[in-house]
Design a protein around this motif. Structure first.
Motif, PDB file in Angstrom:
ATOM      1  N   ARG A   1      -6.837  12.089 -12.698  1.00 14.97           N
ATOM      2  CA  ARG A   1      -7.785  11.670 -11.662  1.00 14.97           C
ATOM      3  C   ARG A   1      -7.111  10.915 -10.520  1.00 14.97           C
ATOM      4  N   ALA A   2      -5.821  10.610 -10.667  1.00 20.36           N
ATOM      5  CA  ALA A   2      -5.105   9.854  -9.637  1.00 20.36           C
ATOM      6  C   ALA A   2      -4.638  10.737  -8.491  1.00 20.36           C
ATOM      7  N   ASP A   3      -4.748  12.047  -8.643  1.00 22.42           N
ATOM      8  CA  ASP A   3      -4.376  12.995  -7.584  1.00 22.42           C
ATOM      9  C   ASP A   3      -2.941  12.804  -7.102  1.00 22.42           C
ATOM     10  N   GLY A   4      -2.052  12.454  -8.025  1.00 24.63           N
ATOM     11  CA  GLY A   4      -0.644  12.357  -7.687  1.00 24.63           C
ATOM     12  C   GLY A   4      -0.218  11.072  -7.017  1.00 24.63           C
ATOM     13  N   LEU A   5      -1.151  10.138  -6.776  1.00 25.29           N
ATOM     14  CA  LEU A   5      -0.795   8.863  -6.153  1.00 25.29           C
ATOM     15  C   LEU A   5      -0.032   7.980  -7.143  1.00 25.29           C
ATOM     16  N   PRO A   6       0.838   7.102  -6.652  1.00 25.79           N
ATOM     17  CA  PRO A   6       1.505   6.158  -7.554  1.00 25.79           C
ATOM     18  C   PRO A   6       0.470   5.284  -8.264  1.00 25.79           C
ATOM     19  N   ILE A   7       0.711   5.009  -9.543  1.00 25.68           N
ATOM     20  CA  ILE A   7      -0.207   4.171 -10.326  1.00 25.68           C
ATOM     21  C   ILE A   7       0.577   2.985 -10.870  1.00 25.68           C
ATOM     22  N   TYR A   8       0.126   1.776 -10.557  1.00 20.76           N
ATOM     23  CA  TYR A   8       0.701   0.551 -11.094  1.00 20.76           C
ATOM     24  C   TYR A   8      -0.148   0.098 -12.279  1.00 20.76           C
ATOM     25  N   ALA A   9       0.515  -0.447 -13.291  1.00 18.72           N
ATOM     26  CA  ALA A   9      -0.190  -0.966 -14.459  1.00 18.72           C
ATOM     27  C   ALA A   9       0.411  -2.308 -14.844  1.00 18.72           C
ATOM     28  N   PHE A  10      -0.406  -3.173 -15.439  1.00 19.92           N
ATOM     29  CA  PHE A  10       0.013  -4.523 -15.791  1.00 19.92           C
ATOM     30  C   PHE A  10      -0.476  -4.836 -17.196  1.00 19.92           C
TER      31      PHE A  10
ATOM     32  N   ALA B   1      11.503 -28.803 -13.326  1.00 19.51           N
ATOM     33  CA  ALA B   1      10.365 -29.637 -12.936  1.00 19.51           C
ATOM     34  C   ALA B   1       9.429 -29.925 -14.107  1.00 19.51           C
ATOM     35  N   GLY B   2       9.686 -29.312 -15.259  1.00 23.00           N
ATOM     36  CA  GLY B   2       8.885 -29.592 -16.446  1.00 23.00           C
ATOM     37  C   GLY B   2       7.689 -28.695 -16.644  1.00 23.00           C
ATOM     38  N   LEU B   3       7.611 -27.589 -15.891  1.00 26.19           N
ATOM     39  CA  LEU B   3       6.515 -26.656 -16.114  1.00 26.19           C
ATOM     40  C   LEU B   3       6.747 -25.904 -17.426  1.00 26.19           C
ATOM     41  N   THR B   4       5.666 -25.519 -18.070  1.00 25.96           N
ATOM     42  CA  THR B   4       5.726 -24.860 -19.370  1.00 25.96           C
ATOM     43  C   THR B   4       5.399 -23.378 -19.232  1.00 25.96           C
ATOM     44  N   HIS B   5       6.228 -22.550 -19.841  1.00 25.15           N
ATOM     45  CA  HIS B   5       5.945 -21.105 -19.845  1.00 25.15           C
ATOM     46  C   HIS B   5       4.661 -20.846 -20.617  1.00 25.15           C
ATOM     47  N   CYS B   6       3.735 -20.069 -20.029  1.00 26.90           N
ATOM     48  CA  CYS B   6       2.446 -19.853 -20.682  1.00 26.90           C
ATOM     49  C   CYS B   6       2.110 -18.381 -20.933  1.00 26.90           C
ATOM     50  N   ARG B   7       2.685 -17.456 -20.188  1.00 30.66           N
ATOM     51  CA  ARG B   7       2.403 -16.034 -20.446  1.00 30.66           C
ATOM     52  C   ARG B   7       3.407 -15.168 -19.698  1.00 30.66           C
ATOM     53  N   SER B   8       3.510 -13.902 -20.131  1.00 28.71           N
ATOM     54  CA  SER B   8       4.405 -12.948 -19.476  1.00 28.71           C
ATOM     55  C   SER B   8       3.671 -11.631 -19.315  1.00 28.71           C
ATOM     56  N   VAL B   9       3.811 -11.028 -18.150  1.00 26.82           N
ATOM     57  CA  VAL B   9       3.141  -9.764 -17.841  1.00 26.82           C
ATOM     58  C   VAL B   9       4.180  -8.763 -17.380  1.00 26.82           C
ATOM     59  N   VAL B  10       4.124  -7.550 -17.936  1.00 28.02           N
ATOM     60  CA  VAL B  10       5.042  -6.480 -17.561  1.00 28.02           C
ATOM     61  C   VAL B  10       4.351  -5.579 -16.533  1.00 28.02           C
ATOM     62  N   THR B  11       5.051  -5.307 -15.431  1.00 26.79           N
ATOM     63  CA  THR B  11       4.547  -4.400 -14.401  1.00 26.79           C
ATOM     64  C   THR B  11       5.146  -3.017 -14.624  1.00 26.79           C
ATOM     65  N   TYR B  12       4.262  -2.004 -14.637  1.00 25.66           N
ATOM     66  CA  TYR B  12       4.669  -0.615 -14.831  1.00 25.66           C
ATOM     67  C   TYR B  12       4.336   0.200 -13.584  1.00 25.66           C
ATOM     68  N   LEU B  13       5.035   1.311 -13.435  1.00 27.41           N
ATOM     69  CA  LEU B  13       4.738   2.245 -12.354  1.00 27.41           C
ATOM     70  C   LEU B  13       4.901   3.670 -12.859  1.00 27.41           C
ATOM     71  N   ARG B  14       3.923   4.492 -12.537  1.00 25.47           N
ATOM     72  CA  ARG B  14       4.075   5.932 -12.694  1.00 25.47           C
ATOM     73  C   ARG B  14       3.979   6.521 -11.296  1.00 25.47           C
ATOM     74  N   ASP B  15       5.062   7.115 -10.831  1.00 24.23           N
ATOM     75  CA  ASP B  15       5.098   7.659  -9.473  1.00 24.23           C
ATOM     76  C   ASP B  15       5.552   9.113  -9.536  1.00 24.23           C
ATOM     77  N   ASP B  16       4.609   9.999  -9.471  1.00 29.26           N
ATOM     78  CA  ASP B  16       4.924  11.432  -9.540  1.00 29.26           C
ATOM     79  C   ASP B  16       5.442  11.964  -8.214  1.00 29.26           C
ATOM     80  N   THR B  17       5.477  11.117  -7.163  1.00 27.06           N
ATOM     81  CA  THR B  17       6.004  11.563  -5.865  1.00 27.06           C
ATOM     82  C   THR B  17       7.500  11.338  -5.759  1.00 27.06           C
ATOM     83  N   GLU B  18       8.098  10.581  -6.707  1.00 30.05           N
ATOM     84  CA  GLU B  18       9.535  10.304  -6.624  1.00 30.05           C
ATOM     85  C   GLU B  18      10.325  11.606  -6.672  1.00 30.05           C
ATOM     86  N   GLY B  19      11.278  11.702  -5.782  1.00 30.16           N
ATOM     87  CA  GLY B  19      12.117  12.897  -5.738  1.00 30.16           C
ATOM     88  C   GLY B  19      11.584  13.992  -4.845  1.00 30.16           C
TER      89      GLY B  19
END
Length: 287
Positions: free
Chosen positions: A92-101, A267-285
């Motif tokens: 349904r993305a019609d070939g557009l790049p899709i980012y996911a988190f 500065a004493g900030l505490t790590h609280c979460r981590s998020v991975v960014t993904y990409l599917r890009d069928d236009t590459e190349g």
């Protein structure tokens, strides 16, 4: 069965969102709404798909929303049928790049994304601290002044110089920059040396959550190594702490941003979460 979301599915999708909220390791990019009417309005003009179980209950959700040069994936959220949902939503993305988190610990979603041709780009780590502790360190070094506003051309030049990866706002017009900083929930703390902007910290305030998000912190490359990042961090905390309904500050840094990560740890900030960014890009190349 995988099909388009119907208005009658709203309660089930809301239940999936609540299920996600209950455990950080289930986090994915998802609709903001937590109310039936708001969810219906948010999804009305988007591609929204669900996986229906044998009993007719919605067991998983996936959607597409406009984002940057393509689309952002909402989900995959739920149990089972994640691969099938992703296959349908990619069509349904019609070939557009899709980012996911996805949360780093959401192994089920990440496995489904990678099996569906999504490539991990980077991990973003989030850090938090109480405002009071950071604000106590606020001071303006001798020879420097602060401002709560920059001319659009000055903001854009400092934004461009400070980080190659910040591209989005370079396309903003002067009017768009002015409108952004006219928002009641946005604050800018700029540091000037001899009247020349050398860095800034940008905040978004959220009274409902009691949190201030440090969305950008920039120091001009020629001014680095003098502790100005720590100065801006503390000044931003003091600006946020002036609002008694705010108690926490949260910020983030990509895995390649070593200086920012070291700054927050020092500065004493505490790590609280981590998020991975993904990409599917069928236009590459493509030519």
């Amino acid at each position: 069965m995988i099909r388009s979301m119907r208005q009658t599915d709203t309660p089930d999708v809301l239940a999936l969102l609540t299920w996600m909220d209950d455990a950080p390791e289930r986090e994915v990019f998802a609709p903001d709404a937590r109310d039936a009417d708001e969810l219906h309005a948010e999804c009305e003009d988007r591609v929204c798909l669900v996986a229906e179980g044998e009993d007719g209950e919605v067991r998983a959700y996936c959607g597409l929303a406009p984002f940057r040069d393509g689309l952002a994936l909402e989900g995959p959220l739920g149990l089972g049928e994640l691969h099938g949902l992703l296959a349908h939503v990619v069509k349904r993305a019609d070939g557009l790049p899709i980012y996911a988190f996805s949360a780093r610990d959401n192994l089920a979603a990440r496995e489904a994304l990678e099996a569906s041709g999504f490539t991990p780009m980077h991990t973003t780590d989030f850090y938090s601290s109480s405002l009071s502790g950071l604000a106590r360190r606020a001071r303006v070094p001798g020879g420097y002044t602060t401002a709560d506003h920059l001319r659009p051309e000055a903001y854009r030049a400092l934004y461009r110089a400070s980080e190659d990866g910040w591209a989005g706002r370079l396309e903003w017009t002067d009017s768009e920059i002015e409108a952004h900083f006219a928002r009641e929930d946005v604050r800018l703390v700029a540091l000037l040396h001899g009247g020349r902007p050398v860095g800034f910290a940008e905040l978004e305030l959220n009274a409902e959550t009691g949190r201030a998000d440090l969305t950008y912190l920039a120091v001009h490359p020629a001014e680095r190594g003098q502790g100005l990042g720590r100065v801006l961090l503390a000044l931003a905390a003091a600006e946020a702490a002036a609002h008694p309904e705010l108690r926490q500050m949260r910020t983030r840094a990509h895995d390649h941003a070593r200086a920012a990560r070291a700054l927050y740890a020092h500065a004493g900030l505490t790590h609280c979460r981590s998020v991975v960014t993904y990409l599917r890009d069928d236009t590459e190349g493509e030519a």
